[in-house]
Scaffold this motif. Sequence first.
Motif, PDB file in Angstrom:
ATOM      1  N   SER A  47     -49.234 -58.175 -48.254  1.00  0.00           N
ATOM      2  CA  SER A  47     -50.396 -58.924 -47.448  1.00  0.00           C
ATOM      3  C   SER A  47     -50.522 -60.150 -47.980  1.00  0.00           C
ATOM      4  CB  SER A  47     -51.804 -57.906 -47.345  1.00  0.00           C
ATOM      5  OG  SER A  47     -52.672 -58.823 -47.149  1.00  0.00           O
ATOM      6  N   SER A  48     -50.857 -61.056 -46.994  1.00  0.00           N
ATOM      7  CA  SER A  48     -51.137 -62.529 -47.401  1.00  0.00           C
ATOM      8  C   SER A  48     -52.574 -63.068 -47.394  1.00  0.00           C
ATOM      9  CB  SER A  48     -50.225 -63.665 -46.454  1.00  0.00           C
ATOM     10  OG  SER A  48     -50.641 -63.170 -45.382  1.00  0.00           O
ATOM     11  N   ALA A  49     -53.316 -61.933 -46.742  1.00  0.00           N
ATOM     12  CA  ALA A  49     -54.925 -62.267 -46.506  1.00  0.00           C
ATOM     13  C   ALA A  49     -55.573 -62.003 -47.880  1.00  0.00           C
ATOM     14  CB  ALA A  49     -55.378 -61.438 -45.407  1.00  0.00           C
ATOM     15  N   CYS A  89     -46.263 -52.034 -37.820  1.00  0.00           N
ATOM     16  CA  CYS A  89     -46.745 -53.258 -38.390  1.00  0.00           C
ATOM     17  C   CYS A  89     -45.696 -54.247 -38.060  1.00  0.00           C
ATOM     18  CB  CYS A  89     -47.010 -53.231 -39.687  1.00  0.00           C
ATOM     19  SG  CYS A  89     -48.905 -52.641 -40.252  1.00  0.00           S
ATOM     20  N   ALA A  94     -47.605 -58.027 -37.324  1.00  0.00           N
ATOM     21  CA  ALA A  94     -48.897 -57.889 -38.024  1.00  0.00           C
ATOM     22  C   ALA A  94     -48.862 -58.848 -39.453  1.00  0.00           C
ATOM     23  CB  ALA A  94     -49.486 -56.725 -38.572  1.00  0.00           C
ATOM     24  N   PRO A  95     -47.869 -58.951 -40.211  1.00  0.00           N
ATOM     25  CA  PRO A  95     -47.761 -59.709 -41.279  1.00  0.00           C
ATOM     26  C   PRO A  95     -47.681 -61.217 -40.989  1.00  0.00           C
ATOM     27  CG  PRO A  95     -46.062 -57.823 -41.563  1.00  0.00           C
ATOM     28  CD  PRO A  95     -46.728 -57.836 -40.426  1.00  0.00           C
ATOM     29  N   GLU A  97     -48.905 -62.507 -38.069  1.00  0.00           N
ATOM     30  CA  GLU A  97     -50.214 -63.027 -37.458  1.00  0.00           C
ATOM     31  C   GLU A  97     -51.326 -63.034 -38.761  1.00  0.00           C
ATOM     32  OE1 GLU A  97     -54.056 -61.159 -34.594  1.00  0.00           O
ATOM     33  OE2 GLU A  97     -51.755 -60.942 -34.071  1.00  0.00           O
ATOM     34  N   GLU A  98     -51.100 -62.229 -39.770  1.00  0.00           N
ATOM     35  CA  GLU A  98     -52.107 -62.274 -40.772  1.00  0.00           C
ATOM     36  C   GLU A  98     -51.769 -63.603 -41.670  1.00  0.00           C
ATOM     37  OE1 GLU A  98     -51.566 -60.042 -44.663  1.00  0.00           O
ATOM     38  OE2 GLU A  98     -53.214 -58.788 -43.799  1.00  0.00           O
ATOM     39  N   THR A 101     -53.430 -66.327 -39.561  1.00  0.00           N
ATOM     40  CA  THR A 101     -54.635 -66.668 -39.469  1.00  0.00           C
ATOM     41  C   THR A 101     -55.098 -66.778 -40.771  1.00  0.00           C
ATOM     42  OG1 THR A 101     -54.803 -64.816 -37.933  1.00  0.00           O
ATOM     43  CG2 THR A 101     -56.667 -65.467 -39.144  1.00  0.00           C
ATOM     44  N   SER A 102     -54.605 -66.329 -42.031  1.00  0.00           N
ATOM     45  CA  SER A 102     -55.170 -66.887 -43.368  1.00  0.00           C
ATOM     46  C   SER A 102     -54.996 -68.232 -43.823  1.00  0.00           C
ATOM     47  CB  SER A 102     -54.668 -65.669 -44.225  1.00  0.00           C
ATOM     48  OG  SER A 102     -55.040 -64.366 -44.050  1.00  0.00           O
TER      49      SER A 102
END
Length: 105
Positions: A47-49, A89, A94-95, A97-98, A101-102
Amino acid sequence: AEARRLGLGEWNETDGCYEVGEEDENRLLDSLEATLSGGNCLVEYHSSALFPERWFRCVAVVTCDNEVLHKRLTERGYPPHKVESQVECEIMQAPLEEATTSYPS
């Protein structure tokens, strides 16, 4: 100088949990802050967020063919619910997009 690799997925393998609690995330961030402030690190995590934007100059998202991912996770002995969740995912990107966004810049 060669970058130091920090495989953070390995950090959480010992508890055998699928989800990481907020307390564990805070402990992880606290333990990394000094290491990352020195720079020249390559951080691998699912996860990057989780991480403050100021810690990184570049974020890369690695993708995988869904069938290859499913086979790889199954062969590693992941529970079926985790395999399906990870493949879903990947399908939904999902990764990516995350990360977008982040880390908008």
